[in-house]
Scaffold this active site. Structure first.
Site, PDB file in Angstrom:
ATOM      1  N   GLU A   1      96.142 -35.728   6.572  1.00  0.00           N
ATOM      2  CA  GLU A   1      94.841 -36.398   6.557  1.00  0.00           C
ATOM      3  C   GLU A   1      94.935 -37.658   5.690  1.00  0.00           C
ATOM      4  O   GLU A   1      93.926 -38.203   5.273  1.00  0.00           O
ATOM      5  CB  GLU A   1      93.725 -35.468   6.095  1.00  0.00           C
TER       6      GLU A   1
ATOM      7  N   CYS B   1      92.484 -30.322   5.876  1.00  0.00           N
ATOM      8  CA  CYS B   1      93.617 -29.524   5.373  1.00  0.00           C
ATOM      9  C   CYS B   1      94.051 -28.450   6.371  1.00  0.00           C
ATOM     10  O   CYS B   1      95.041 -27.760   6.143  1.00  0.00           O
ATOM     11  CB  CYS B   1      93.241 -28.855   4.061  1.00  0.00           C
TER      12      CYS B   1
ATOM     13  N   THR C   1      91.529 -32.596  -9.340  1.00  0.00           N
ATOM     14  CA  THR C   1      92.031 -31.804  -8.201  1.00  0.00           C
ATOM     15  C   THR C   1      92.824 -32.674  -7.223  1.00  0.00           C
ATOM     16  O   THR C   1      92.954 -32.338  -6.058  1.00  0.00           O
ATOM     17  CB  THR C   1      90.890 -31.050  -7.472  1.00  0.00           C
TER      18      THR C   1
ATOM     19  N   SER D   1      81.322 -27.809  -0.948  1.00  0.00           N
ATOM     20  CA  SER D   1      82.593 -27.546  -0.249  1.00  0.00           C
ATOM     21  C   SER D   1      83.164 -26.182  -0.645  1.00  0.00           C
ATOM     22  O   SER D   1      83.756 -25.492   0.187  1.00  0.00           O
ATOM     23  CB  SER D   1      83.603 -28.669  -0.516  1.00  0.00           C
TER      24      SER D   1
ATOM     25  N   HIS E   1      94.570 -21.466   1.251  1.00  0.00           N
ATOM     26  CA  HIS E   1      94.558 -22.909   1.021  1.00  0.00           C
ATOM     27  C   HIS E   1      94.192 -23.107  -0.454  1.00  0.00           C
ATOM     28  O   HIS E   1      93.254 -22.492  -0.943  1.00  0.00           O
ATOM     29  CB  HIS E   1      93.528 -23.584   1.933  1.00  0.00           C
TER      30      HIS E   1
ATOM     31  N   LYS F   1      89.054 -17.251  -6.468  1.00  0.00           N
ATOM     32  CA  LYS F   1      87.676 -16.895  -6.067  1.00  0.00           C
ATOM     33  C   LYS F   1      87.653 -16.399  -4.626  1.00  0.00           C
ATOM     34  O   LYS F   1      86.895 -15.490  -4.284  1.00  0.00           O
ATOM     35  CB  LYS F   1      86.769 -18.117  -6.182  1.00  0.00           C
TER      36      LYS F   1
ATOM     37  N   ASN G   1      96.423 -30.439  -5.571  1.00  0.00           N
ATOM     38  CA  ASN G   1      96.095 -30.269  -4.155  1.00  0.00           C
ATOM     39  C   ASN G   1      97.061 -31.092  -3.301  1.00  0.00           C
ATOM     40  O   ASN G   1      97.362 -32.246  -3.622  1.00  0.00           O
ATOM     41  CB  ASN G   1      94.647 -30.716  -3.886  1.00  0.00           C
TER      42      ASN G   1
ATOM     43  N   SER H   1      88.129 -28.939   5.561  1.00  0.00           N
ATOM     44  CA  SER H   1      86.719 -29.350   5.471  1.00  0.00           C
ATOM     45  C   SER H   1      86.252 -29.957   6.779  1.00  0.00           C
ATOM     46  O   SER H   1      87.025 -30.544   7.534  1.00  0.00           O
ATOM     47  CB  SER H   1      86.551 -30.374   4.350  1.00  0.00           C
TER      48      SER H   1
HETATM   49  N1  CAA Z   1      86.355 -23.882 -20.183  1.00  0.00           N
HETATM   50  C1  CAA Z   1      86.580 -23.105 -19.101  1.00  0.00           C
HETATM   51  N2  CAA Z   1      85.910 -23.263 -17.939  1.00  0.00           N
HETATM   52  C2  CAA Z   1      85.006 -24.256 -17.858  1.00  0.00           C
HETATM   53  C3  CAA Z   1      84.721 -25.096 -18.952  1.00  0.00           C
HETATM   54  C4  CAA Z   1      85.457 -24.884 -20.150  1.00  0.00           C
HETATM   55  N3  CAA Z   1      85.277 -25.658 -21.232  1.00  0.00           N
HETATM   56  N4  CAA Z   1      83.784 -25.971 -18.577  1.00  0.00           N
HETATM   57  C5  CAA Z   1      83.453 -25.690 -17.303  1.00  0.00           C
HETATM   58  N5  CAA Z   1      84.208 -24.645 -16.856  1.00  0.00           N
HETATM   59  C6  CAA Z   1      84.215 -24.044 -15.540  1.00  0.00           C
HETATM   60  C7  CAA Z   1      82.843 -23.950 -14.928  1.00  0.00           C
HETATM   61  O1  CAA Z   1      82.104 -22.839 -15.442  1.00  0.00           O
HETATM   62  C8  CAA Z   1      83.204 -23.804 -13.470  1.00  0.00           C
HETATM   63  O2  CAA Z   1      83.602 -22.486 -13.234  1.00  0.00           O
HETATM   64  P1  CAA Z   1      82.971 -21.642 -12.004  1.00  0.00           P
HETATM   65  O3  CAA Z   1      83.303 -22.448 -10.771  1.00  0.00           O
HETATM   66  O4  CAA Z   1      83.696 -20.350 -12.054  1.00  0.00           O
HETATM   67  O5  CAA Z   1      81.514 -21.580 -12.238  1.00  0.00           O
HETATM   68  C9  CAA Z   1      84.448 -24.673 -13.339  1.00  0.00           C
HETATM   69  O6  CAA Z   1      84.929 -24.890 -14.657  1.00  0.00           O
HETATM   70  C10 CAA Z   1      84.192 -26.004 -12.667  1.00  0.00           C
HETATM   71  O7  CAA Z   1      83.234 -26.697 -13.418  1.00  0.00           O
HETATM   72  P2  CAA Z   1      81.882 -27.266 -12.776  1.00  0.00           P
HETATM   73  O8  CAA Z   1      81.112 -26.165 -12.139  1.00  0.00           O
HETATM   74  O9  CAA Z   1      81.215 -28.079 -13.844  1.00  0.00           O
HETATM   75  O10 CAA Z   1      82.372 -28.160 -11.567  1.00  0.00           O
HETATM   76  P3  CAA Z   1      82.865 -29.674 -11.542  1.00  0.00           P
HETATM   77  O11 CAA Z   1      81.733 -30.607 -11.592  1.00  0.00           O
HETATM   78  O12 CAA Z   1      83.979 -29.867 -12.504  1.00  0.00           O
HETATM   79  O13 CAA Z   1      83.474 -29.726 -10.056  1.00  0.00           O
HETATM   80  C11 CAA Z   1      84.783 -29.165  -8.178  1.00  0.00           C
HETATM   81  C12 CAA Z   1      84.440 -28.794  -9.602  1.00  0.00           C
HETATM   82  C13 CAA Z   1      83.537 -29.095  -7.322  1.00  0.00           C
HETATM   83  C14 CAA Z   1      85.804 -28.187  -7.659  1.00  0.00           C
HETATM   84  C15 CAA Z   1      85.374 -30.628  -8.178  1.00  0.00           C
HETATM   85  O14 CAA Z   1      86.600 -30.629  -8.870  1.00  0.00           O
HETATM   86  C16 CAA Z   1      85.587 -31.179  -6.792  1.00  0.00           C
HETATM   87  O15 CAA Z   1      84.682 -31.756  -6.199  1.00  0.00           O
HETATM   88  N6  CAA Z   1      86.831 -31.042  -6.252  1.00  0.00           N
HETATM   89  C17 CAA Z   1      87.166 -31.575  -4.926  1.00  0.00           C
HETATM   90  C18 CAA Z   1      86.615 -30.724  -3.798  1.00  0.00           C
HETATM   91  C19 CAA Z   1      87.333 -29.417  -3.637  1.00  0.00           C
HETATM   92  O16 CAA Z   1      88.461 -29.229  -4.069  1.00  0.00           O
HETATM   93  N7  CAA Z   1      86.678 -28.465  -2.940  1.00  0.00           N
HETATM   94  C20 CAA Z   1      87.287 -27.187  -2.634  1.00  0.00           C
HETATM   95  C21 CAA Z   1      86.781 -26.606  -1.336  1.00  0.00           C
HETATM   96  S1  CAA Z   1      87.027 -27.767   0.002  1.00  0.00           S
HETATM   97  C22 CAA Z   1      88.706 -27.592   0.395  1.00  0.00           C
HETATM   98  O17 CAA Z   1      89.319 -26.638   0.010  1.00  0.00           O
HETATM   99  C23 CAA Z   1      89.378 -28.673   1.184  1.00  0.00           C
HETATM  100  C24 CAA Z   1      90.140 -29.513   0.240  1.00  0.00           C
HETATM  101  O18 CAA Z   1      91.340 -29.299   0.014  1.00  0.00           O
HETATM  102  C25 CAA Z   1      89.474 -30.617  -0.410  1.00  0.00           C
END
Ligand code: CAA
Length: 388
Positions: free
Chosen positions: A81, A113, A154, A203, A235, A244, A275, A308
Protein backbone atom coordinates in the site's frame (compact mmCIF):
# COMPACT_ATOMS: atom_id res chain seq x y z
CA UNK A 1 -4.88 -33.92 -0.95
CA UNK A 2 -1.60 -32.24 -2.00
CA UNK A 3 -0.18 -29.94 0.66
CA UNK A 4 0.25 -26.39 -0.61
CA UNK A 5 1.98 -23.71 1.37
CA UNK A 6 5.12 -21.88 2.33
CA UNK A 7 8.39 -23.32 1.12
CA UNK A 8 10.58 -20.48 2.34
CA UNK A 9 10.17 -17.16 4.12
CA UNK A 10 12.46 -14.20 4.68
CA UNK A 11 12.10 -10.55 5.54
CA UNK A 12 14.16 -7.40 5.12
CA UNK A 13 13.94 -4.13 7.00
CA UNK A 14 15.82 -0.85 7.22
CA UNK A 15 19.36 -0.80 8.61
CA UNK A 16 18.34 2.18 10.79
CA UNK A 17 16.00 2.41 13.75
CA UNK A 18 14.69 4.93 16.24
CA UNK A 19 14.40 3.95 19.90
CA UNK A 20 10.85 4.87 20.90
CA UNK A 21 12.06 6.04 24.32
CA UNK A 22 13.81 8.87 22.46
CA UNK A 23 10.68 9.66 20.49
CA UNK A 24 8.59 9.67 23.67
CA UNK A 25 11.00 12.11 25.35
CA UNK A 26 11.01 14.37 22.28
CA UNK A 27 7.20 14.39 22.13
CA UNK A 28 6.74 14.91 25.87
CA UNK A 29 5.11 11.53 26.40
CA UNK A 30 5.89 9.00 29.16
CA UNK A 31 8.15 6.28 27.71
CA UNK A 32 5.85 3.59 29.17
CA UNK A 33 3.05 4.76 26.86
CA UNK A 34 4.93 3.54 23.79
CA UNK A 35 6.64 0.52 25.40
CA UNK A 36 3.55 -0.75 27.27
CA UNK A 37 0.46 1.08 26.02
CA UNK A 38 1.43 0.59 22.36
CA UNK A 39 3.83 -2.30 22.96
CA UNK A 40 6.62 -1.05 20.69
CA UNK A 41 10.32 -0.61 21.49
CA UNK A 42 12.14 0.25 18.27
CA UNK A 43 10.93 1.62 14.94
CA UNK A 44 12.60 0.83 11.60
CA UNK A 45 13.18 4.04 9.62
CA UNK A 46 14.02 3.83 5.92
CA UNK A 47 16.90 6.02 4.67
CA UNK A 48 16.42 7.96 1.40
CA UNK A 49 17.83 5.15 -0.75
CA UNK A 50 15.68 2.36 0.70
CA UNK A 51 12.10 1.94 -0.53
CA UNK A 52 9.54 -0.83 -0.94
CA UNK A 53 11.30 -2.12 -4.07
CA UNK A 54 14.80 -2.34 -2.54
CA UNK A 55 13.38 -3.94 0.61
CA UNK A 56 11.33 -6.35 -1.51
CA UNK A 57 14.32 -7.37 -3.64
CA UNK A 58 16.53 -7.95 -0.59
CA UNK A 59 13.93 -10.12 1.12
CA UNK A 60 13.05 -12.03 -2.07
CA UNK A 61 16.70 -12.77 -2.80
CA UNK A 62 17.02 -14.45 0.59
CA UNK A 63 13.71 -16.36 0.25
CA UNK A 64 14.83 -17.71 -3.13
CA UNK A 65 18.11 -19.01 -1.64
CA UNK A 66 16.15 -21.84 -0.04
CA UNK A 67 14.26 -22.68 -3.23
CA UNK A 68 15.62 -25.66 -5.19
CA UNK A 69 14.27 -24.68 -8.60
CA UNK A 70 13.70 -20.91 -8.93
CA UNK A 71 13.27 -21.38 -12.69
CA UNK A 72 9.80 -22.72 -11.82
CA UNK A 73 8.71 -19.37 -10.37
CA UNK A 74 5.78 -18.62 -12.66
CA UNK A 75 4.25 -15.71 -10.80
CA UNK A 76 5.42 -12.76 -8.69
CA UNK A 77 2.65 -11.25 -6.59
CA UNK A 78 3.65 -8.06 -4.83
CA UNK A 79 1.33 -6.72 -2.16
CA UNK A 80 1.81 -3.13 -1.01
CA UNK A 81 0.00 0.00 0.00
CA UNK A 82 3.08 2.19 -0.46
CA UNK A 83 3.26 1.79 -4.25
CA UNK A 84 5.76 4.00 -6.08
CA UNK A 85 3.99 4.01 -9.45
CA UNK A 86 0.33 4.21 -10.43
CA UNK A 87 0.80 1.97 -13.44
CA UNK A 88 3.88 -0.22 -13.35
CA UNK A 89 3.83 -3.15 -10.91
CA UNK A 90 6.71 -2.72 -8.42
CA UNK A 91 7.36 -6.44 -8.67
CA UNK A 92 8.77 -5.95 -12.18
CA UNK A 93 11.77 -4.13 -10.71
CA UNK A 94 12.25 -7.03 -8.30
CA UNK A 95 11.84 -9.53 -11.15
CA UNK A 96 14.54 -7.61 -13.05
CA UNK A 97 16.94 -7.20 -10.11
CA UNK A 98 16.75 -10.92 -9.31
CA UNK A 99 16.89 -12.05 -12.92
CA UNK A 100 13.73 -14.15 -12.62
CA UNK A 101 12.38 -16.16 -15.58
CA UNK A 102 10.81 -14.06 -18.33
CA UNK A 103 7.94 -16.59 -18.61
CA UNK A 104 6.47 -15.15 -15.45
CA UNK A 105 3.37 -13.17 -14.49
CA UNK A 106 4.04 -10.13 -12.32
CA UNK A 107 1.28 -8.10 -10.75
CA UNK A 108 0.75 -5.75 -7.80
CA UNK A 109 -2.13 -6.13 -5.35
CA UNK A 110 -3.71 -3.50 -3.12
CA UNK A 111 -6.16 -3.56 -0.24
CA UNK A 112 -4.36 -1.87 2.64
CA UNK A 113 -2.60 -4.36 4.94
CA UNK A 114 -4.79 -7.25 3.74
CA UNK A 115 -3.47 -7.66 0.20
CA UNK A 116 -0.64 -10.01 1.23
CA UNK A 117 -3.28 -12.45 2.48
CA UNK A 118 -5.27 -12.04 -0.76
CA UNK A 119 -2.08 -12.77 -2.73
CA UNK A 120 -1.50 -15.88 -0.63
CA UNK A 121 -4.99 -17.23 -1.26
CA UNK A 122 -4.82 -16.46 -5.00
CA UNK A 123 -1.44 -18.18 -5.22
CA UNK A 124 -2.73 -21.29 -3.47
CA UNK A 125 -5.64 -21.56 -5.92
CA UNK A 126 -3.21 -21.21 -8.83
CA UNK A 127 -0.82 -23.81 -7.42
CA UNK A 128 -3.63 -26.33 -6.96
CA UNK A 129 -3.94 -26.36 -10.78
CA UNK A 130 -0.21 -25.99 -11.58
CA UNK A 131 1.52 -28.25 -9.12
CA UNK A 132 5.04 -28.01 -10.54
CA UNK A 133 5.06 -24.19 -10.47
CA UNK A 134 6.09 -21.81 -7.71
CA UNK A 135 4.88 -18.37 -6.72
CA UNK A 136 7.02 -15.61 -5.23
CA UNK A 137 4.82 -13.58 -2.91
CA UNK A 138 6.26 -10.30 -1.64
CA UNK A 139 4.58 -7.99 0.86
CA UNK A 140 6.48 -4.72 1.23
CA UNK A 141 5.54 -1.50 2.96
CA UNK A 142 6.76 1.63 4.68
CA UNK A 143 4.24 2.78 7.29
CA UNK A 144 4.06 6.57 7.56
CA UNK A 145 1.96 8.84 9.73
CA UNK A 146 2.37 12.54 10.36
CA UNK A 147 5.10 13.84 12.67
CA UNK A 148 3.71 14.63 16.13
CA UNK A 149 0.53 12.59 15.50
CA UNK A 150 -0.80 9.73 17.64
CA UNK A 151 0.11 7.32 14.84
CA UNK A 152 3.77 8.41 14.77
CA UNK A 153 5.08 5.70 17.16
CA UNK A 154 3.32 3.04 15.05
CA UNK A 155 5.40 3.62 11.92
CA UNK A 156 7.97 1.12 10.63
CA UNK A 157 8.94 -0.78 7.51
CA UNK A 158 9.68 -4.25 6.20
CA UNK A 159 9.27 -6.56 3.24
CA UNK A 160 8.44 -10.24 3.66
CA UNK A 161 8.96 -12.68 0.80
CA UNK A 162 7.75 -16.24 0.49
CA UNK A 163 8.12 -19.00 -2.02
CA UNK A 164 4.76 -20.78 -2.21
CA UNK A 165 4.52 -24.21 -3.76
CA UNK A 166 3.19 -27.75 -3.57
CA UNK A 167 6.44 -28.73 -1.82
CA UNK A 168 6.02 -26.61 1.32
CA UNK A 169 8.74 -26.96 3.94
CA UNK A 170 7.56 -24.55 6.62
CA UNK A 171 3.76 -24.38 6.80
CA UNK A 172 0.98 -26.10 4.83
CA UNK A 173 -1.93 -23.67 4.46
CA UNK A 174 -5.35 -25.26 5.01
CA UNK A 175 -8.15 -24.55 2.54
CA UNK A 176 -10.80 -23.28 4.98
CA UNK A 177 -11.00 -19.54 5.53
CA UNK A 178 -13.35 -16.84 6.72
CA UNK A 179 -13.35 -13.52 4.86
CA UNK A 180 -15.11 -10.29 5.82
CA UNK A 181 -15.57 -6.99 3.95
CA UNK A 182 -17.22 -3.78 5.12
CA UNK A 183 -17.07 -0.22 3.77
CA UNK A 184 -15.51 1.83 6.58
CA UNK A 185 -13.20 4.87 6.57
CA UNK A 186 -10.83 4.03 9.40
CA UNK A 187 -7.55 4.52 7.53
CA UNK A 188 -6.81 5.52 3.93
CA UNK A 189 -4.30 7.43 1.84
CA UNK A 190 -5.52 9.57 -1.07
CA UNK A 191 -3.15 9.63 -4.08
CA UNK A 192 -2.01 13.18 -3.34
CA UNK A 193 -0.76 12.37 0.16
CA UNK A 194 2.41 10.71 1.49
CA UNK A 195 0.93 9.95 4.91
CA UNK A 196 -2.16 7.99 5.77
CA UNK A 197 -5.27 9.62 7.18
CA UNK A 198 -6.37 7.58 10.16
CA UNK A 199 -9.13 7.60 12.72
CA UNK A 200 -6.92 5.68 15.14
CA UNK A 201 -9.28 4.65 17.94
CA UNK A 202 -12.03 3.82 15.43
CA UNK A 203 -9.56 1.68 13.43
CA UNK A 204 -8.78 -0.45 16.48
CA UNK A 205 -12.52 -0.96 17.06
CA UNK A 206 -13.11 -1.98 13.42
CA UNK A 207 -10.09 -4.33 13.55
CA UNK A 208 -11.67 -6.19 16.48
CA UNK A 209 -15.11 -6.31 14.84
CA UNK A 210 -13.56 -7.68 11.65
CA UNK A 211 -11.73 -10.32 13.72
CA UNK A 212 -15.03 -11.46 15.26
CA UNK A 213 -16.76 -11.66 11.88
CA UNK A 214 -13.96 -13.43 10.01
CA UNK A 215 -13.48 -15.89 12.87
CA UNK A 216 -17.19 -16.67 12.75
CA UNK A 217 -16.97 -17.38 9.00
CA UNK A 218 -13.78 -19.44 9.43
CA UNK A 219 -15.30 -21.47 12.22
CA UNK A 220 -18.42 -22.18 10.17
CA UNK A 221 -16.24 -23.33 7.25
CA UNK A 222 -13.75 -25.40 9.26
CA UNK A 223 -15.67 -26.56 12.32
CA UNK A 224 -12.56 -25.79 14.38
CA UNK A 225 -12.51 -24.19 17.78
CA UNK A 226 -10.00 -21.88 19.50
CA UNK A 227 -8.24 -24.84 21.15
CA UNK A 228 -7.59 -26.52 17.79
CA UNK A 229 -4.92 -23.84 17.28
CA UNK A 230 -1.65 -23.96 19.20
CA UNK A 231 -0.42 -20.55 18.09
CA UNK A 232 -1.93 -17.41 16.56
CA UNK A 233 -0.42 -14.82 14.21
CA UNK A 234 -2.29 -11.53 13.89
CA UNK A 235 -1.82 -8.49 11.72
CA UNK A 236 0.45 -6.36 13.93
CA UNK A 237 0.00 -2.59 13.52
CA UNK A 238 1.57 -2.45 17.01
CA UNK A 239 2.01 -5.41 19.31
CA UNK A 240 -0.54 -4.32 21.92
CA UNK A 241 -3.20 -4.51 19.17
CA UNK A 242 -2.37 -8.17 18.50
CA UNK A 243 -2.55 -8.91 22.23
CA UNK A 244 -5.96 -7.21 22.44
CA UNK A 245 -7.11 -9.19 19.41
CA UNK A 246 -6.08 -12.42 21.06
CA UNK A 247 -7.88 -11.50 24.27
CA UNK A 248 -10.99 -10.60 22.24
CA UNK A 249 -10.93 -13.86 20.28
CA UNK A 250 -10.59 -15.87 23.49
CA UNK A 251 -13.55 -13.99 24.95
CA UNK A 252 -15.69 -14.64 21.87
CA UNK A 253 -14.82 -18.33 22.14
CA UNK A 254 -15.59 -18.47 25.87
CA UNK A 255 -11.97 -19.28 26.79
CA UNK A 256 -11.26 -18.27 30.37
CA UNK A 257 -7.46 -18.26 30.39
CA UNK A 258 -5.07 -17.68 27.52
CA UNK A 259 -1.37 -18.36 27.71
CA UNK A 260 1.11 -15.76 26.53
CA UNK A 261 3.01 -18.40 24.55
CA UNK A 262 0.12 -18.56 22.08
CA UNK A 263 1.24 -15.24 20.58
CA UNK A 264 4.36 -13.92 22.39
CA UNK A 265 6.98 -15.29 19.97
CA UNK A 266 5.10 -13.91 16.95
CA UNK A 267 5.45 -10.36 18.32
CA UNK A 268 9.18 -10.24 19.00
CA UNK A 269 10.32 -8.98 15.59
CA UNK A 270 7.50 -6.47 15.14
CA UNK A 271 8.32 -4.93 18.53
CA UNK A 272 11.68 -4.04 17.02
CA UNK A 273 10.63 -2.85 13.58
CA UNK A 274 7.13 -1.45 13.95
CA UNK A 275 4.23 -1.66 11.54
CA UNK A 276 5.02 -3.06 8.11
CA UNK A 277 1.41 -3.10 6.86
CA UNK A 278 1.11 -5.98 4.34
CA UNK A 279 4.28 -7.65 5.61
CA UNK A 280 3.46 -7.63 9.31
CA UNK A 281 1.49 -10.91 9.38
CA UNK A 282 4.36 -12.75 7.69
CA UNK A 283 7.04 -11.04 9.78
CA UNK A 284 4.96 -12.35 12.71
CA UNK A 285 5.09 -15.88 11.30
CA UNK A 286 8.88 -15.67 10.86
CA UNK A 287 9.14 -14.38 14.41
CA UNK A 288 7.07 -17.26 15.74
CA UNK A 289 8.90 -20.03 13.87
CA UNK A 290 12.37 -18.60 14.54
CA UNK A 291 11.95 -17.72 18.23
CA UNK A 292 9.87 -20.60 19.52
CA UNK A 293 11.84 -22.70 21.97
CA UNK A 294 9.55 -25.69 21.48
CA UNK A 295 9.17 -27.82 18.37
CA UNK A 296 6.07 -26.62 16.54
CA UNK A 297 5.90 -29.57 14.13
CA UNK A 298 2.30 -30.59 13.48
CA UNK A 299 0.92 -27.58 15.36
CA UNK A 300 -1.87 -25.54 13.82
CA UNK A 301 -1.46 -21.76 13.58
CA UNK A 302 -4.46 -19.45 13.27
CA UNK A 303 -3.80 -16.40 11.08
CA UNK A 304 -5.72 -13.13 11.09
CA UNK A 305 -5.15 -10.57 8.36
CA UNK A 306 -6.72 -7.11 8.57
CA UNK A 307 -6.65 -4.32 5.99
CA UNK A 308 -8.35 -1.03 6.78
CA UNK A 309 -11.20 0.04 4.65
CA UNK A 310 -11.82 -2.89 5.34
CA UNK A 311 -11.18 -6.52 4.36
CA UNK A 312 -10.18 -9.17 6.88
CA UNK A 313 -9.61 -12.89 6.82
CA UNK A 314 -9.00 -15.72 9.27
CA UNK A 315 -7.27 -18.86 7.99
CA UNK A 316 -4.95 -21.55 9.28
CA UNK A 317 -1.85 -23.57 8.55
CA UNK A 318 0.01 -26.53 9.99
CA UNK A 319 3.77 -26.47 10.72
CA UNK A 320 5.67 -29.12 8.76
CA UNK A 321 8.29 -31.63 10.00
CA UNK A 322 11.89 -30.42 9.59
CA UNK A 323 10.83 -26.76 9.19
CA UNK A 324 13.70 -25.59 11.42
CA UNK A 325 16.38 -26.37 8.83
CA UNK A 326 14.76 -24.06 6.25
CA UNK A 327 14.51 -20.95 8.41
CA UNK A 328 16.72 -17.86 8.05
CA UNK A 329 16.93 -17.28 11.79
CA UNK A 330 20.58 -16.21 12.01
CA UNK A 331 20.24 -13.83 9.06
CA UNK A 332 17.16 -12.14 10.52
CA UNK A 333 18.49 -11.85 14.06
CA UNK A 334 21.80 -10.49 12.79
CA UNK A 335 19.92 -7.98 10.62
CA UNK A 336 17.98 -6.69 13.62
CA UNK A 337 21.05 -6.59 15.85
CA UNK A 338 23.33 -4.80 13.39
CA UNK A 339 21.08 -1.81 12.72
CA UNK A 340 22.24 1.73 13.37
CA UNK A 341 20.39 3.87 15.93
CA UNK A 342 19.12 7.30 14.86
CA UNK A 343 18.58 10.44 16.89
CA UNK A 344 15.14 12.06 16.62
CA UNK A 345 16.66 14.77 14.38
CA UNK A 346 18.14 12.15 12.02
CA UNK A 347 14.80 10.30 11.94
CA UNK A 348 12.99 13.51 11.01
CA UNK A 349 15.56 14.19 8.29
CA UNK A 350 14.96 10.74 6.74
CA UNK A 351 11.24 11.22 7.15
CA UNK A 352 11.25 14.54 5.30
CA UNK A 353 13.35 13.36 2.36
CA UNK A 354 11.50 13.46 -0.99
CA UNK A 355 12.73 12.71 -4.49
CA UNK A 356 12.23 15.63 -6.91
CA UNK A 357 8.58 15.69 -7.91
CA UNK A 358 9.34 16.95 -11.45
CA UNK A 359 11.23 13.78 -12.40
CA UNK A 360 14.52 15.61 -12.91
CA UNK A 361 17.76 13.70 -12.43
CA UNK A 362 18.74 13.23 -8.80
CA UNK A 363 21.17 10.65 -7.48
CA UNK A 364 20.55 9.66 -3.87
CA UNK A 365 23.36 9.73 -1.33
CA UNK A 366 24.43 6.27 -0.27
CA UNK A 367 23.26 5.00 3.12
CA UNK A 368 23.32 1.54 4.67
CA UNK A 369 20.81 -0.70 2.87
CA UNK A 370 20.19 -4.36 2.10
CA UNK A 371 21.48 -5.96 -1.10
CA UNK A 372 19.75 -3.38 -3.32
CA UNK A 373 19.19 0.36 -3.18
CA UNK A 374 17.34 3.15 -4.92
CA UNK A 375 20.19 4.87 -6.77
CA UNK A 376 18.12 7.82 -7.91
CA UNK A 377 15.66 9.11 -10.43
CA UNK A 378 16.25 10.32 -13.98
CA UNK A 379 13.66 11.43 -16.50
CA UNK A 380 10.89 10.27 -14.14
CA UNK A 381 12.46 6.79 -14.05
CA UNK A 382 13.44 5.20 -10.75
CA UNK A 383 16.91 3.65 -10.86
CA UNK A 384 17.83 0.71 -8.66
CA UNK A 385 21.17 -1.00 -8.18
CA UNK A 386 22.74 -3.95 -6.45
CA UNK A 387 25.14 -2.96 -3.69
CA UNK A 388 27.15 -6.19 -3.54
N1 CAA B 1 1.92 3.94 30.41
C1 CAA B 1 1.34 2.83 29.89
N2 CAA B 1 0.29 2.88 29.05
C2 CAA B 1 -0.18 4.09 28.70
C3 CAA B 1 0.37 5.29 29.20
C4 CAA B 1 1.48 5.17 30.08
N3 CAA B 1 2.10 6.25 30.59
N4 CAA B 1 -0.30 6.32 28.68
C5 CAA B 1 -1.27 5.81 27.90
N5 CAA B 1 -1.19 4.45 27.89
C6 CAA B 1 -2.01 3.51 27.16
C7 CAA B 1 -3.45 3.92 27.08
O1 CAA B 1 -4.16 3.60 28.28
C8 CAA B 1 -3.90 3.10 25.89
O2 CAA B 1 -4.10 1.78 26.30
P1 CAA B 1 -5.47 1.00 25.93
O3 CAA B 1 -5.54 1.03 24.42
O4 CAA B 1 -5.26 -0.36 26.46
O5 CAA B 1 -6.58 1.78 26.53
C9 CAA B 1 -2.67 3.11 24.99
O6 CAA B 1 -1.58 3.50 25.81
C10 CAA B 1 -2.79 4.04 23.81
O7 CAA B 1 -2.99 5.34 24.30
P2 CAA B 1 -4.23 6.25 23.84
O8 CAA B 1 -5.51 5.55 24.12
O9 CAA B 1 -4.01 7.60 24.44
O10 CAA B 1 -4.13 6.27 22.26
P3 CAA B 1 -3.26 7.20 21.30
O11 CAA B 1 -3.87 8.53 21.14
O12 CAA B 1 -1.82 7.13 21.68
O13 CAA B 1 -3.45 6.41 19.92
C11 CAA B 1 -3.46 4.64 18.36
C12 CAA B 1 -3.17 5.03 19.79
C13 CAA B 1 -4.91 4.92 18.04
C14 CAA B 1 -3.18 3.17 18.19
C15 CAA B 1 -2.51 5.49 17.42
O14 CAA B 1 -1.18 5.11 17.65
C16 CAA B 1 -2.83 5.32 15.96
O15 CAA B 1 -3.67 6.03 15.42
N6 CAA B 1 -2.11 4.39 15.27
C17 CAA B 1 -2.31 4.17 13.83
C18 CAA B 1 -3.56 3.38 13.53
C19 CAA B 1 -3.46 1.94 13.90
O16 CAA B 1 -2.39 1.37 14.05
N7 CAA B 1 -4.63 1.27 14.02
C20 CAA B 1 -4.68 -0.15 14.30
C21 CAA B 1 -5.90 -0.81 13.70
S1 CAA B 1 -5.98 -0.49 11.94
C22 CAA B 1 -4.84 -1.62 11.27
O17 CAA B 1 -4.46 -2.54 11.93
C23 CAA B 1 -4.33 -1.39 9.88
C24 CAA B 1 -2.99 -0.79 9.99
O18 CAA B 1 -1.97 -1.48 9.97
C25 CAA B 1 -2.88 0.65 10.10
Amino acid sequence: MTAIGIESLSFATSRYFLDLDLLAQARGVETSKFSQGIGQRLMAVAPPDEDIVSLAASSAKKAIENCDDPQNIAMVLMATESGVDQSKACGIWVHHLLNLPSQCRVVELKQACYSGCAALQLALSYLSRHQNKKVLLIASDIARYGLHTAGEPTQGCAAASMILSCQPRLVAIEPEYGAYTSHVMDFWRPNYRDEAIVDGKYSTKVYLEALAESWKAYQAASGRSFTDHARFCYHIPFTRMAQKAHERLAKICGIQAISTEQIADSLLYSQQLGNSYTASLFVGLASLLENSTCDLTGQRIGFFSYGSGCVAEFFSGVVLPGYQQFLHTTHHQQLLKSRQPLSVDQYEEFYKFRLPQDGSRYMVERYRTGDFRLAGIDGHERLYESVI
